[in-house]
Design an enzyme around this catalytic site. Structure first.
Site, PDB file in Angstrom:
ATOM      1  N   ASP B  10       0.813  -0.984   0.003  1.00 59.51           N
ATOM      2  CA  ASP B  10      -0.053  -0.197  -0.043  1.00 59.51           C
ATOM      3  C   ASP B  10       1.092   1.319   0.127  1.00 59.51           C
ATOM      4  OD1 ASP B  10      -2.462   1.289   0.447  1.00 59.51           O
ATOM      5  OD2 ASP B  10      -1.700   1.959   2.305  1.00 59.51           O
ATOM      6  N   SER B  11       0.177   2.088  -0.246  1.00 58.19           N
ATOM      7  CA  SER B  11       1.139   3.622  -0.333  1.00 58.19           C
ATOM      8  C   SER B  11       1.525   3.934   1.188  1.00 58.19           C
ATOM      9  CB  SER B  11       0.290   4.716  -0.781  1.00 58.19           C
ATOM     10  OG  SER B  11      -0.807   4.979  -0.085  1.00 58.19           O
ATOM     11  N   CYS B  73      -3.798  -0.984  -2.248  1.00 56.72           N
ATOM     12  CA  CYS B  73      -4.085   0.596  -2.333  1.00 56.72           C
ATOM     13  C   CYS B  73      -4.974   0.697  -3.585  1.00 56.72           C
ATOM     14  CB  CYS B  73      -2.778   1.121  -2.657  1.00 56.72           C
ATOM     15  SG  CYS B  73      -2.663   2.778  -3.254  1.00 56.72           S
ATOM     16  N   GLU B 152      -5.932  10.979   8.441  1.00 55.99           N
ATOM     17  CA  GLU B 152      -4.829  10.726   9.224  1.00 55.99           C
ATOM     18  C   GLU B 152      -4.681  11.871  10.380  1.00 55.99           C
ATOM     19  OE1 GLU B 152      -1.607  10.686   6.281  1.00 55.99           O
ATOM     20  OE2 GLU B 152      -2.151   8.649   6.072  1.00 55.99           O
ATOM     21  N   CYS B 184     -10.958   3.808  -1.372  1.00 55.90           N
ATOM     22  CA  CYS B 184      -9.888   4.386  -0.634  1.00 55.90           C
ATOM     23  C   CYS B 184      -9.710   3.725   0.550  1.00 55.90           C
ATOM     24  CB  CYS B 184      -9.697   5.867  -0.843  1.00 55.90           C
ATOM     25  SG  CYS B 184      -8.398   6.531   0.202  1.00 55.90           S
ATOM     26  N   HIS B 186      -8.590   4.355   3.219  1.00 56.61           N
ATOM     27  CA  HIS B 186      -8.757   5.351   4.297  1.00 56.61           C
ATOM     28  C   HIS B 186     -10.222   5.654   4.627  1.00 56.61           C
ATOM     29  CE1 HIS B 186      -4.616   6.493   3.826  1.00 56.61           C
ATOM     30  NE2 HIS B 186      -4.415   7.055   5.185  1.00 56.61           N
TER      31      HIS B 186
END
Lengths: 268, 268
Positions: B10-11, B73, B152, B184, B186
């Protein structure tokens, strides 16, 4: 006289505000700009990684026969300036020292606030530079991670921007600061909401404005200004996507720029 | 039987949600995880850059004698899956196809919304995968660049998160979608505010949940499951800052992980 260009770099497009100041104050100087658009942002990364990236970029810029380097990025200035000054045999100027001096001269009650990325705040670079200038000044520091994405989304003056600024700047309530350093090149884009939330009695400091002055002093001292016989040709390099960069550059510099070139920065 | 580990990348840290699913559904499998924490985020970068990064990571993972790769990702799956499947001789599974199938099966009125990073939306990966599955489905796509920094920052359920979600999801008003893909890794962190703003009649799809199922099918088909004679030893690698990664990993996986190792991904 020294006809060689000035190297300027940033993690992305933010450093173009510094380029504009240099163009205004030193119109004969030629500029080579590098924006690390493939690895942006630097603000959440470690000192070690940011320093590695700065060194790669300086190695690249030094292939262009430059006479000085401006680190237009607060995070890179805060985390890697000392190390790169030790490593490379070329004058290197960061944005922190000029911004800290300006803030120290502006405050009247010796209470300064500093906002920046996580990596800039963690480094204590502004704090240390301000205290070196005047040890009686009290500083209050805060990282504001959402300001960069807000500015990049173009939400610089809407209710979300206002609410985010209010939530962050709460921290400065009752700190009685009269000066606030915008310690990230993106933050001046949000200056209206920041000013509104911080209050009109707080002076906002934009370090970019001071950097060009420092560069001018340095070049005068070394008799290193470029003569004006030929108008300067600026060059722009990025590590990703030239189209988007050129669009933003045209807005930031208020003129169109020559075609930006994409390079593989990891090779340096 | 095949005792070799599974590579997952993943990134950054978002892909750990996929790791948790694999650990749940395939508890005997060994996992080698790589998070590109030095170059995160991928969502604003070009297809070319994201593909270059994916190839470097796959070259690194292939030094670990793995039997399959999961691109956890969405941005990398959307922009580089086809290219890396052509380049490397190893089974590679992305998150888009499983998510698209799940969404197609969920919708009752054939109207699906998709949210993701700029690069994911620009790629039209979900749109194409959904239409391939059922050409009668209408899709409506929107990039939400502020959702990742919000998650984040840990602002997943406050008034800023709510206001941002409201501002973005306005786009879906009157589109009458009954299904919304969280494109995504996140975004599931913001699922409460997204659900509240989108309305309770909209089903949220988290593609991470489906990926582990696809992996299980693939391994069964190839008789490639690992036997359970020895419990699996997972390994974690990052390109920056191991401490912060380990803290987040412990929360995401609900258990502490072995020490993450930092590697120089640019060398691969």
């Amino acid at each position: 006289m020294d006809q060689r260009p000035i190297g300027v770099f940033d993690s992305g497009v933010g450093g173009l505000t510094v380029v504009r100041e240099i163009m205004d104050q030193l119109p004969n100087e030629e500029i080579i700009y590098f924006g690390d658009t493939a690895r942006v942002p630097y603000g959440s990364k470690s000192k070690e990684t940011v320093t590695k990236y700065s060194k790669q970029i300086i190695r690249f810029l030094m292939t262009k026969n430059i006479k000085a380097i401006i680190i237009a990025c607060n995070t890179a200035s805060s985390n890697s300036l000392e190390e790169v000054q030790r490593t490379f045999d070329i004058p290197i100027i960061g944005v922190v020292e000029p911004g800290a001096v300006m803030a120290s001269r502006t405050t009247k009650n010796n209470r300064i606030g500093i906002i920046g990325t996580e990596a800039t705040i963690r480094s204590k670079s502004y704090e240390n530079a301000i205290k070196l200038h005047n040890k009686d000044i009290q500083t209050f520091s805060l990282s504001c991670p959402l300001f960069v994405p807000l500015a990049e989304e173009g939400w610089t003056n809407n209710e979300v921007a206002y609410l985010v600024a209010k939530k962050y700047l709460e921290y400065f309530h009752e700190k009685q600061i009269d000066t606030l350093v915008l310690g990230c090149t993106h933050y001046p884009l949000l200056k209206d909401v920041i000013q509104e939330v911080a209050g009109l009695n707080v002076s906002l400091i934009n370090p970019a404005l001071e950097v060009a002055k420092n560069l001018k002093e340095l070049l005068l001292l070394r008799d290193g200004l470029r003569d004006s016989s030929e108008s300067p040709k600026h060059s722009f390099y990025v590590s990703d996507n030239t189209t988007k960069f050129e669009q933003i550059a045209a807005i930031a510099l208020k003129k169109s720029i020559p075609h930006a070139r994409k390079i593989d920065i990891e090779r340096y």
